[in-house]
Design a protein around this motif. Structure first.
Motif, PDB file in Angstrom:
ATOM      1  N   ILE A 192       0.818  -1.219   0.000  1.00  0.00           N
ATOM      2  CA  ILE A 192       0.000   0.000   0.000  1.00  0.00           C
ATOM      3  C   ILE A 192       0.849   1.266   0.000  1.00  0.00           C
ATOM      4  CG2 ILE A 192      -1.904  -1.132   1.200  1.00  0.00           C
ATOM      5  CD1 ILE A 192      -1.040   0.577   3.662  1.00  0.00           C
ATOM      6  N   TYR A 193       2.170   1.117   0.138  1.00  0.00           N
ATOM      7  CA  TYR A 193       3.054   2.279   0.098  1.00  0.00           C
ATOM      8  C   TYR A 193       3.281   2.759  -1.333  1.00  0.00           C
ATOM      9  CZ  TYR A 193       6.209  -1.617  -0.823  1.00  0.00           C
ATOM     10  OH  TYR A 193       6.771  -2.762  -1.340  1.00  0.00           O
ATOM     11  N   LEU A 194       2.900   1.946  -2.321  1.00  0.00           N
ATOM     12  CA  LEU A 194       3.069   2.340  -3.708  1.00  0.00           C
ATOM     13  C   LEU A 194       2.002   3.370  -4.097  1.00  0.00           C
ATOM     14  CD1 LEU A 194       3.755  -1.130  -5.351  1.00  0.00           C
ATOM     15  CD2 LEU A 194       5.430   0.651  -4.804  1.00  0.00           C
ATOM     16  N   PRO A 195       2.314   4.262  -5.034  1.00  0.00           N
ATOM     17  CA  PRO A 195       1.336   5.281  -5.437  1.00  0.00           C
ATOM     18  C   PRO A 195       0.228   4.703  -6.305  1.00  0.00           C
ATOM     19  CG  PRO A 195       3.311   5.433  -6.799  1.00  0.00           C
ATOM     20  CD  PRO A 195       3.613   4.407  -5.735  1.00  0.00           C
ATOM     21  N   ASN A 196      -0.906   5.357  -6.264  1.00  0.00           N
ATOM     22  CA  ASN A 196      -2.019   5.052  -7.173  1.00  0.00           C
ATOM     23  C   ASN A 196      -2.565   3.637  -7.043  1.00  0.00           C
ATOM     24  OD1 ASN A 196      -1.885   7.655  -8.350  1.00  0.00           O
ATOM     25  ND2 ASN A 196      -0.191   6.968  -9.655  1.00  0.00           N
ATOM     26  N   ILE A 197      -2.561   3.108  -5.827  1.00  0.00           N
ATOM     27  CA  ILE A 197      -3.195   1.809  -5.600  1.00  0.00           C
ATOM     28  C   ILE A 197      -4.385   2.014  -4.654  1.00  0.00           C
ATOM     29  CG2 ILE A 197      -1.083   0.510  -6.043  1.00  0.00           C
ATOM     30  CD1 ILE A 197      -2.263   0.582  -2.545  1.00  0.00           C
ATOM     31  N   PRO A 198      -5.363   1.131  -4.683  1.00  0.00           N
ATOM     32  CA  PRO A 198      -6.562   1.330  -3.848  1.00  0.00           C
ATOM     33  C   PRO A 198      -6.264   1.194  -2.364  1.00  0.00           C
ATOM     34  CG  PRO A 198      -6.635  -0.795  -4.949  1.00  0.00           C
ATOM     35  CD  PRO A 198      -5.476  -0.048  -5.548  1.00  0.00           C
ATOM     36  N   LYS A 199      -6.729   2.171  -1.602  1.00  0.00           N
ATOM     37  CA  LYS A 199      -6.495   2.175  -0.159  1.00  0.00           C
ATOM     38  C   LYS A 199      -7.643   2.925   0.505  1.00  0.00           C
ATOM     39  CE  LYS A 199      -3.125   4.721   1.348  1.00  0.00           C
ATOM     40  NZ  LYS A 199      -1.746   5.203   1.663  1.00  0.00           N
ATOM     41  N   PHE A 200      -8.431   2.209   1.284  1.00  0.00           N
ATOM     42  CA  PHE A 200      -9.631   2.770   1.912  1.00  0.00           C
ATOM     43  C   PHE A 200      -9.353   3.018   3.402  1.00  0.00           C
ATOM     44  CE2 PHE A 200     -13.548   2.015   4.365  1.00  0.00           C
ATOM     45  CZ  PHE A 200     -14.402   2.956   3.800  1.00  0.00           C
ATOM     46  N   THR A 201      -9.542   4.231   3.848  1.00  0.00           N
ATOM     47  CA  THR A 201      -9.301   4.570   5.250  1.00  0.00           C
ATOM     48  C   THR A 201     -10.453   4.067   6.115  1.00  0.00           C
ATOM     49  OG1 THR A 201      -8.061   6.563   4.631  1.00  0.00           O
ATOM     50  CG2 THR A 201      -8.872   6.425   6.893  1.00  0.00           C
ATOM     51  N   ARG A 202     -10.117   3.294   7.123  1.00  0.00           N
ATOM     52  CA  ARG A 202     -11.126   2.739   8.019  1.00  0.00           C
ATOM     53  C   ARG A 202     -11.738   3.831   8.891  1.00  0.00           C
ATOM     54  NH1 ARG A 202      -8.500  -2.032  11.289  1.00  0.00           N
ATOM     55  NH2 ARG A 202     -10.569  -1.936  12.210  1.00  0.00           N
ATOM     56  N   ASN A 203     -13.064   3.752   9.072  1.00  0.00           N
ATOM     57  CA  ASN A 203     -13.762   4.696   9.937  1.00  0.00           C
ATOM     58  C   ASN A 203     -14.167   4.068  11.268  1.00  0.00           C
ATOM     59  OD1 ASN A 203     -13.851   6.920   8.045  1.00  0.00           O
ATOM     60  ND2 ASN A 203     -15.324   5.709   6.875  1.00  0.00           N
ATOM     61  N   ASN A 204     -14.126   2.723  11.320  1.00  0.00           N
ATOM     62  CA  ASN A 204     -14.509   1.998  12.531  1.00  0.00           C
ATOM     63  C   ASN A 204     -15.904   2.390  13.010  1.00  0.00           C
ATOM     64  OD1 ASN A 204     -11.927   0.626  12.825  1.00  0.00           O
ATOM     65  ND2 ASN A 204     -11.092   2.616  13.439  1.00  0.00           N
ATOM     66  N   ASP A 205     -16.820   2.512  12.044  1.00  0.00           N
ATOM     67  CA  ASP A 205     -18.189   2.923  12.354  1.00  0.00           C
ATOM     68  C   ASP A 205     -19.192   1.794  12.171  1.00  0.00           C
ATOM     69  OD1 ASP A 205     -18.108   2.656   9.634  1.00  0.00           O
ATOM     70  OD2 ASP A 205     -18.882   4.659   9.175  1.00  0.00           O
ATOM     71  N   GLY A 206     -18.682   0.587  11.940  1.00  0.00           N
ATOM     72  CA  GLY A 206     -19.567  -0.549  11.743  1.00  0.00           C
ATOM     73  C   GLY A 206     -19.932  -0.792  10.292  1.00  0.00           C
ATOM     74  N   ASN A 207     -19.487   0.102   9.410  1.00  0.00           N
ATOM     75  CA  ASN A 207     -19.836  -0.028   7.989  1.00  0.00           C
ATOM     76  C   ASN A 207     -18.609  -0.086   7.083  1.00  0.00           C
ATOM     77  OD1 ASN A 207     -22.815   0.174   8.116  1.00  0.00           O
ATOM     78  ND2 ASN A 207     -22.385   2.209   8.957  1.00  0.00           N
ATOM     79  N   ASP A 208     -17.464  -0.380   7.647  1.00  0.00           N
ATOM     80  CA  ASP A 208     -16.232  -0.334   6.859  1.00  0.00           C
ATOM     81  C   ASP A 208     -16.241  -1.314   5.689  1.00  0.00           C
ATOM     82  OD1 ASP A 208     -14.870   1.731   8.073  1.00  0.00           O
ATOM     83  OD2 ASP A 208     -13.936   0.470   9.586  1.00  0.00           O
ATOM     84  N   ILE A 209     -16.710  -2.539   5.906  1.00  0.00           N
ATOM     85  CA  ILE A 209     -16.707  -3.521   4.820  1.00  0.00           C
ATOM     86  C   ILE A 209     -17.702  -3.127   3.731  1.00  0.00           C
ATOM     87  CG2 ILE A 209     -17.241  -5.909   4.205  1.00  0.00           C
ATOM     88  CD1 ILE A 209     -14.542  -5.525   5.580  1.00  0.00           C
ATOM     89  N   LYS A 210     -18.878  -2.713   4.111  1.00  0.00           N
ATOM     90  CA  LYS A 210     -19.885  -2.278   3.137  1.00  0.00           C
ATOM     91  C   LYS A 210     -19.353  -1.115   2.299  1.00  0.00           C
ATOM     92  CE  LYS A 210     -24.514  -0.242   2.827  1.00  0.00           C
ATOM     93  NZ  LYS A 210     -25.702   0.214   3.603  1.00  0.00           N
ATOM     94  N   ASN A 211     -18.776  -0.119   2.966  1.00  0.00           N
ATOM     95  CA  ASN A 211     -18.275   1.054   2.260  1.00  0.00           C
ATOM     96  C   ASN A 211     -17.010   0.735   1.457  1.00  0.00           C
ATOM     97  OD1 ASN A 211     -20.346   2.708   3.211  1.00  0.00           O
ATOM     98  ND2 ASN A 211     -19.213   3.256   5.057  1.00  0.00           N
ATOM     99  N   TYR A 212     -16.209  -0.187   1.946  1.00  0.00           N
ATOM    100  CA  TYR A 212     -15.015  -0.579   1.197  1.00  0.00           C
ATOM    101  C   TYR A 212     -15.406  -1.233  -0.123  1.00  0.00           C
ATOM    102  CZ  TYR A 212     -11.018  -3.331  -0.329  1.00  0.00           C
ATOM    103  OH  TYR A 212     -10.031  -3.897  -1.097  1.00  0.00           O
ATOM    104  N   LYS A 213     -16.394  -2.075  -0.100  1.00  0.00           N
ATOM    105  CA  LYS A 213     -16.811  -2.763  -1.319  1.00  0.00           C
ATOM    106  C   LYS A 213     -17.331  -1.767  -2.364  1.00  0.00           C
ATOM    107  CE  LYS A 213     -19.085  -6.712  -0.535  1.00  0.00           C
ATOM    108  NZ  LYS A 213     -20.015  -7.668   0.124  1.00  0.00           N
ATOM    109  N   ILE A 214     -18.026  -0.740  -1.911  1.00  0.00           N
ATOM    110  CA  ILE A 214     -18.470   0.316  -2.825  1.00  0.00           C
ATOM    111  C   ILE A 214     -17.263   1.071  -3.369  1.00  0.00           C
ATOM    112  CG2 ILE A 214     -19.730   2.495  -2.975  1.00  0.00           C
ATOM    113  CD1 ILE A 214     -21.634   1.370  -0.829  1.00  0.00           C
ATOM    114  N   TYR A 215     -16.317   1.384  -2.472  1.00  0.00           N
ATOM    115  CA  TYR A 215     -15.107   2.104  -2.868  1.00  0.00           C
ATOM    116  C   TYR A 215     -14.314   1.310  -3.905  1.00  0.00           C
ATOM    117  CZ  TYR A 215     -10.135   3.285  -2.521  1.00  0.00           C
ATOM    118  OH  TYR A 215      -8.826   3.565  -2.816  1.00  0.00           O
ATOM    119  N   ILE A 216     -14.148   0.013  -3.671  1.00  0.00           N
ATOM    120  CA  ILE A 216     -13.297  -0.784  -4.551  1.00  0.00           C
ATOM    121  C   ILE A 216     -13.956  -0.987  -5.918  1.00  0.00           C
ATOM    122  CG2 ILE A 216     -13.982  -3.185  -4.114  1.00  0.00           C
ATOM    123  CD1 ILE A 216     -10.413  -1.785  -3.954  1.00  0.00           C
ATOM    124  N   ALA A 217     -15.284  -1.075  -5.956  1.00  0.00           N
ATOM    125  CA  ALA A 217     -15.990  -1.188  -7.239  1.00  0.00           C
ATOM    126  C   ALA A 217     -15.817   0.095  -8.055  1.00  0.00           C
ATOM    127  CB  ALA A 217     -17.466  -1.471  -6.996  1.00  0.00           C
TER     128      ALA A 217
END
Length: 237
Positions: free
Chosen positions: A24-49
């Motif tokens: 993840i230290y490489l530039p321009n690769i997908p990296k989603f910041t965790r919010n720890n709000d109970g919805n991280d996986i749901k929001n990550y899947k939207i982000y990655i799509a």
């Protein structure tokens, strides 16, 4: 047009981020910041799509990565996205040695966000199935408290687990997984005697690591499930 099997099916759980990648230290690769709000996986899947869609229009995204393949992409539906591999590196700063080749700053008492909520979200969102395997990286899994509590539960549910360890600490949890034939352990020995171990690991625990390996091999249902890793450097060849 491009596609990447890792983006489509891998999840790397890090202290502050979720990503399909290890580097993840490489530039321009997908990296989603965790919010720890109970919805991280749901929001990550939207982000990655969405990232996957952007990758089709922007060749600079993931540029140079050998896993990126120039071919017709697969449509990614966040609702039906299932991960085939979960890489757990949330404890990457927790370690009991100092490998000469490791670039990650480690400590015996780092601040580690909880893992259990992420595992629960993976199950609640149907993001894993019986074919999913879990890779415990680190850091050192054998001294990570949530490894001791979560790994047995994953084993009970039938998930295969691949554990990476330095062998300095014998883990009853790892031993049980090996005994039941539901996973593997990779020991990073990286040395051939006490002196080379000390140079590579910065701790005098070579004999302890050998004893741990012996115990695991004796207990393992499949002897091939105990793997010895040896990274060759100028200090150990």
């Amino acid at each position: 047009m491009a596609r990447c099997d890792w983006i489509e099916s891998h999840l790397n759980i890090l202290p502050e981020h979720l990503s399909p990648c290890c580097a993840i230290y490489l530039p321009n690769i997908p990296k989603f910041t965790r919010n720890n709000d109970g919805n991280d996986i749901k929001n990550y899947k939207i982000y990655i799509a969405r990232f996957y869609e952007k990758m089709q229009a922007n060749p600079d995204l993931c540029k140079g990565c050998e896993l990126k393949i120039d071919t017709s992409p697969q449509y990614m539906d966040p609702e039906n996205m299932i991960f085939k591999r979960i890489m757990i590196n949330i404890h990457q700063h927790l370690c009991n040695c100092g490998c000469a080749y490791c670039s990650i700053e480690t400590s015996r008492n780092p601040v580690i966000p909880p893992l259990a909520p992420i595992i629960a979200q993976l199950e609640e969102t149907n993001s894993i199935n019986s074919s999913t395997d879990f890779n415990w990286g680190g850091g050192e899994s054998s001294i990570y408290k949530e490894f001791i509590s979560i790994a047995p539960k994953l084993a009970e549910k039938g998930y295969k687990q691949n554990i990476f360890s330095n062998g300095i600490v014998y883990s009853p949890t790892i031993n049980e997984i090996l005994t039941n034939g539901v996973g593997t352990v990779t020991i990073s020995l990286d040395s051939y005697d006490r002196d080379s171990f000390l140079r590579m690991k910065k701790v005098d625990r070579y004999s302890k690591a050998l004893k741990t390996i012996e115990k695991y091999v004796n207990s393992a249902k499949d002897k091939n499930s105990v793997i010895i890793k040896y990274i060759i450097t100028e200090d150990n060849n």
